[in-house]
Design a protein around this motif. Structure first.
Motif, mmCIF file in Angstrom:
data_model
loop_
_atom_site.group_PDB
_atom_site.id
_atom_site.type_symbol
_atom_site.label_atom_id
_atom_site.label_comp_id
_atom_site.label_asym_id
_atom_site.label_seq_id
_atom_site.Cartn_x
_atom_site.Cartn_y
_atom_site.Cartn_z
ATOM 1 N N SER A 249 47.329 25.877 -41.772
ATOM 2 C CA SER A 249 47.923 27.213 -41.802
ATOM 3 C C SER A 249 48.241 27.575 -43.250
ATOM 4 O O SER A 249 48.102 26.745 -44.149
ATOM 5 C CB SER A 249 49.200 27.250 -40.953
ATOM 6 N N ASP A 250 48.680 28.821 -43.458
ATOM 7 C CA ASP A 250 49.106 29.207 -44.809
ATOM 8 C C ASP A 250 50.576 28.889 -45.062
ATOM 9 O O ASP A 250 51.085 29.104 -46.159
ATOM 10 C CB ASP A 250 48.821 30.684 -45.079
ATOM 11 N N HIS A 251 51.284 28.396 -44.043
ATOM 12 C CA HIS A 251 52.651 27.890 -44.181
ATOM 13 C C HIS A 251 52.649 26.391 -43.925
ATOM 14 O O HIS A 251 51.802 25.874 -43.187
ATOM 15 C CB HIS A 251 53.586 28.529 -43.148
ATOM 16 N N LEU A 252 53.616 25.692 -44.496
ATOM 17 C CA LEU A 252 53.860 24.292 -44.167
ATOM 18 C C LEU A 252 55.011 24.209 -43.163
ATOM 19 O O LEU A 252 55.928 25.041 -43.182
ATOM 20 C CB LEU A 252 54.224 23.503 -45.426
ATOM 21 N N PRO A 253 54.993 23.220 -42.273
ATOM 22 C CA PRO A 253 56.086 23.080 -41.295
ATOM 23 C C PRO A 253 57.383 22.634 -41.964
ATOM 24 O O PRO A 253 57.375 21.805 -42.873
ATOM 25 C CB PRO A 253 55.565 22.002 -40.341
ATOM 26 N N LEU A 254 58.484 23.193 -41.476
ATOM 27 C CA LEU A 254 59.823 22.793 -41.908
ATOM 28 C C LEU A 254 60.414 21.908 -40.817
ATOM 29 O O LEU A 254 60.582 22.341 -39.679
ATOM 30 C CB LEU A 254 60.702 24.021 -42.125
ATOM 31 N N CYS A 255 60.716 20.657 -41.154
ATOM 32 C CA CYS A 255 61.197 19.663 -40.180
ATOM 33 C C CYS A 255 62.651 19.322 -40.494
ATOM 34 O O CYS A 255 62.968 18.899 -41.608
ATOM 35 C CB CYS A 255 60.320 18.415 -40.247
ATOM 36 N N VAL A 256 63.523 19.489 -39.508
ATOM 37 C CA VAL A 256 64.962 19.318 -39.713
ATOM 38 C C VAL A 256 65.504 18.314 -38.705
ATOM 39 O O VAL A 256 65.270 18.441 -37.498
ATOM 40 C CB VAL A 256 65.698 20.663 -39.556
ATOM 41 N N ASP A 257 66.227 17.319 -39.197
ATOM 42 C CA ASP A 257 66.917 16.360 -38.336
ATOM 43 C C ASP A 257 68.383 16.747 -38.231
ATOM 44 O O ASP A 257 69.081 16.865 -39.244
ATOM 45 C CB ASP A 257 66.792 14.945 -38.894
ATOM 46 N N LEU A 258 68.834 16.919 -36.991
ATOM 47 C CA LEU A 258 70.180 17.398 -36.721
ATOM 48 C C LEU A 258 70.956 16.390 -35.883
ATOM 49 O O LEU A 258 70.375 15.532 -35.206
ATOM 50 C CB LEU A 258 70.124 18.728 -35.953
ATOM 51 N N SER A 259 72.258 16.528 -35.939
ATOM 52 C CA SER A 259 73.169 15.742 -35.110
ATOM 53 C C SER A 259 74.026 16.716 -34.312
ATOM 54 O O SER A 259 74.735 17.540 -34.892
ATOM 55 C CB SER A 259 74.031 14.842 -36.006
ATOM 56 N N ILE A 260 73.927 16.623 -32.993
ATOM 57 C CA ILE A 260 74.565 17.587 -32.086
ATOM 58 C C ILE A 260 75.790 16.945 -31.438
ATOM 59 O O ILE A 260 75.696 15.849 -30.874
ATOM 60 C CB ILE A 260 73.585 18.042 -30.981
ATOM 61 N N PRO A 261 76.947 17.601 -31.491
ATOM 62 C CA PRO A 261 78.131 17.010 -30.850
ATOM 63 C C PRO A 261 77.988 16.996 -29.333
ATOM 64 O O PRO A 261 77.570 17.974 -28.723
ATOM 65 C CB PRO A 261 79.272 17.931 -31.288
ATOM 66 N N VAL A 262 78.315 15.855 -28.752
ATOM 67 C CA VAL A 262 78.313 15.701 -27.297
ATOM 68 C C VAL A 262 79.730 15.936 -26.810
ATOM 69 O O VAL A 262 80.670 15.287 -27.274
ATOM 70 C CB VAL A 262 77.828 14.294 -26.888
ATOM 71 N N MET A 263 79.891 16.865 -25.883
ATOM 72 C CA MET A 263 81.211 17.189 -25.376
ATOM 73 C C MET A 263 81.431 16.507 -24.037
ATOM 74 O O MET A 263 80.517 16.380 -23.217
ATOM 75 C CB MET A 263 81.356 18.705 -25.217
ATOM 76 N N ALA A 264 82.680 16.054 -23.816
ATOM 77 C CA ALA A 264 82.982 15.296 -22.602
ATOM 78 C C ALA A 264 82.726 16.095 -21.341
ATOM 79 O O ALA A 264 82.399 15.544 -20.301
ATOM 80 C CB ALA A 264 84.440 14.825 -22.638
ATOM 81 N N GLU A 265 82.885 17.417 -21.426
ATOM 82 C CA GLU A 265 82.734 18.228 -20.211
ATOM 83 C C GLU A 265 81.338 18.806 -20.083
ATOM 84 O O GLU A 265 81.065 19.566 -19.163
ATOM 85 C CB GLU A 265 83.760 19.367 -20.208
ATOM 86 N N ALA A 266 80.401 18.430 -20.973
ATOM 87 C CA ALA A 266 79.092 19.075 -20.989
ATOM 88 C C ALA A 266 78.350 18.919 -19.679
ATOM 89 O O ALA A 266 77.652 19.826 -19.219
ATOM 90 C CB ALA A 266 78.245 18.509 -22.127
ATOM 91 N N ALA A 267 78.494 17.745 -19.047
ATOM 92 C CA ALA A 267 77.742 17.518 -17.827
ATOM 93 C C ALA A 267 78.187 18.376 -16.675
ATOM 94 O O ALA A 267 77.460 18.576 -15.705
ATOM 95 C CB ALA A 267 77.851 16.027 -17.434
ATOM 96 N N THR A 268 79.408 18.909 -16.762
ATOM 97 C CA THR A 268 79.923 19.714 -15.654
ATOM 98 C C THR A 268 79.944 21.183 -15.959
ATOM 99 O O THR A 268 80.468 21.970 -15.187
ATOM 100 C CB THR A 268 81.359 19.248 -15.310
ATOM 101 N N GLN A 269 79.366 21.602 -17.087
ATOM 102 C CA GLN A 269 79.368 23.012 -17.429
ATOM 103 C C GLN A 269 78.506 23.783 -16.436
ATOM 104 O O GLN A 269 77.438 23.332 -16.040
ATOM 105 C CB GLN A 269 78.808 23.224 -18.840
ATOM 106 N N PRO A 270 78.932 24.978 -16.012
ATOM 107 C CA PRO A 270 78.123 25.762 -15.085
ATOM 108 C C PRO A 270 76.885 26.322 -15.750
ATOM 109 O O PRO A 270 76.824 26.472 -16.963
ATOM 110 C CB PRO A 270 79.082 26.900 -14.683
ATOM 111 N N GLU A 271 75.886 26.631 -14.919
ATOM 112 C CA GLU A 271 74.672 27.249 -15.431
ATOM 113 C C GLU A 271 74.972 28.653 -15.915
ATOM 114 O O GLU A 271 75.751 29.389 -15.302
ATOM 115 C CB GLU A 271 73.628 27.324 -14.316
#
Length: 276
Positions: A249-271
């Motif tokens: 391509s005429d652009h190069l890919p931008l690759c980013v490594d991130l760290s996402i906070p895991v929240m204790a209530e995440a599994a029970t969050q509503p849709e």
């Protein structure tokens, strides 16, 4: 004998861990390489080498005669065995052109829609955006992919829209969030400065000079970006310069490594409902 005191309570909303997330933003120029060849399989090869869990692509052709009638989004997703959401920023009868988010993670499409353009007598390429929710173990992250226009005023309007109530300003776009894409905006531009006033540019959160992505052979311009908020930490940023990436391509890919906070209530969050 004295009673053993109970263990201290763990606040339900405090981060208990962090999840790793690698995301790539890549303007693929309709998979049209510098060698004059349309090759979605080569784009897939470049992306496979990154090991990214999420891929945000701009400038994809779907069923367009100029690129052989191939559904480029589906071809790349199939090669990578990833889930896919595609938004056609432009339609010409059955021919589509637009942006996509691919992932090995479960994705839920929240919104896909148009961004404001210059209007008036200007007939410019339509622009759009995609917003998905990606699920990591115990965490959810909002990911937006977009491709801004070529003119300063147009890009400023689009940045205002992305930050506004229809997108990142919406009540459902809370917690960890990432905005990526070809924003056609240098750091000195009004659109970039507006975004940087509300979000953190991933490249400014790590040591070392920022990495440019355009043009491929002599990357001088930093117009492909990743912005974060909501506790997202940036671990590394690199521009992919493999042999295939230098041609694909005429652009190069931008690759980013991130760290996402895991929240204790995440599994029970509503849709969430999809955002209109």
């Amino acid at each position: 004998m004295p009673e053993t005191p109970p263990p201290p309570a763990v606040p339900s909303r405090s981060p208990v861990a962090r999840e790793k997330l690698r995301i790539v933003s890549y303007n693929v120029r309709r998979c049209y390489g510098l060698d004059g060849r349309y090759a979605p399989e080569r784009i897939a090869e470049v992306l496979a080498e990154t090991g990214a869990q999420v891929v945000a692509l701009q400038e994809l052709d779907v069923n367009r005669s100029r690129s052989g009638g191939v559904d480029q989004a589906m071809a790349i997703a199939s090669a990578l065995r990833m889930n896919l959401h595609f938004h056609p920023a432009m339609r010409v009868v059955e021919e589509l052109y637009g942006d996509a988010i691919l992932s090995v993670l479960p994705l839920r499409l929240v919104k896909a829609g148009a961004l404001p353009g210059p209007g008036g007598r200007w007939h410019m390429e339509p622009r759009g955006a995609l917003w998905v929710e990606a699920r990591l173990p115990g965490a959810r992250v909002q990911i937006l992919n977009t491709h801004f226009g070529l003119f300063s005023g147009e890009r400023l309007q689009q940045a205002q829209a992305i930050l506004g109530p229809g997108w990142m300003g919406h009540a459902d776009c809370t917690g960890p969030a990432v905005l990526v894409g070809d924003l056609n905006s240098r750091p000195s531009s009004r659109a970039y400065r507006l975004l940087a006033a509300h979000l953190a540019d991933a490249q400014t959160l790590i040591p070392g000079p920022p990495r440019a992505t355009f043009p491929t052979r002599w990357p001088l311009l930093r117009i492909d970006h990743a912005f974060v908020r909501g506790g997202v930490a940036v671990e590394s940023v690199r521009v992919v310069r493999t042999g295939a990436a230098r041609v694909a391509s005429d652009h190069l890919p931008l690759c980013v490594d991130l760290s996402i906070p895991v929240m204790a209530e995440a599994a029970t969050q509503p849709e969430m409902e999809s955002v209109p």
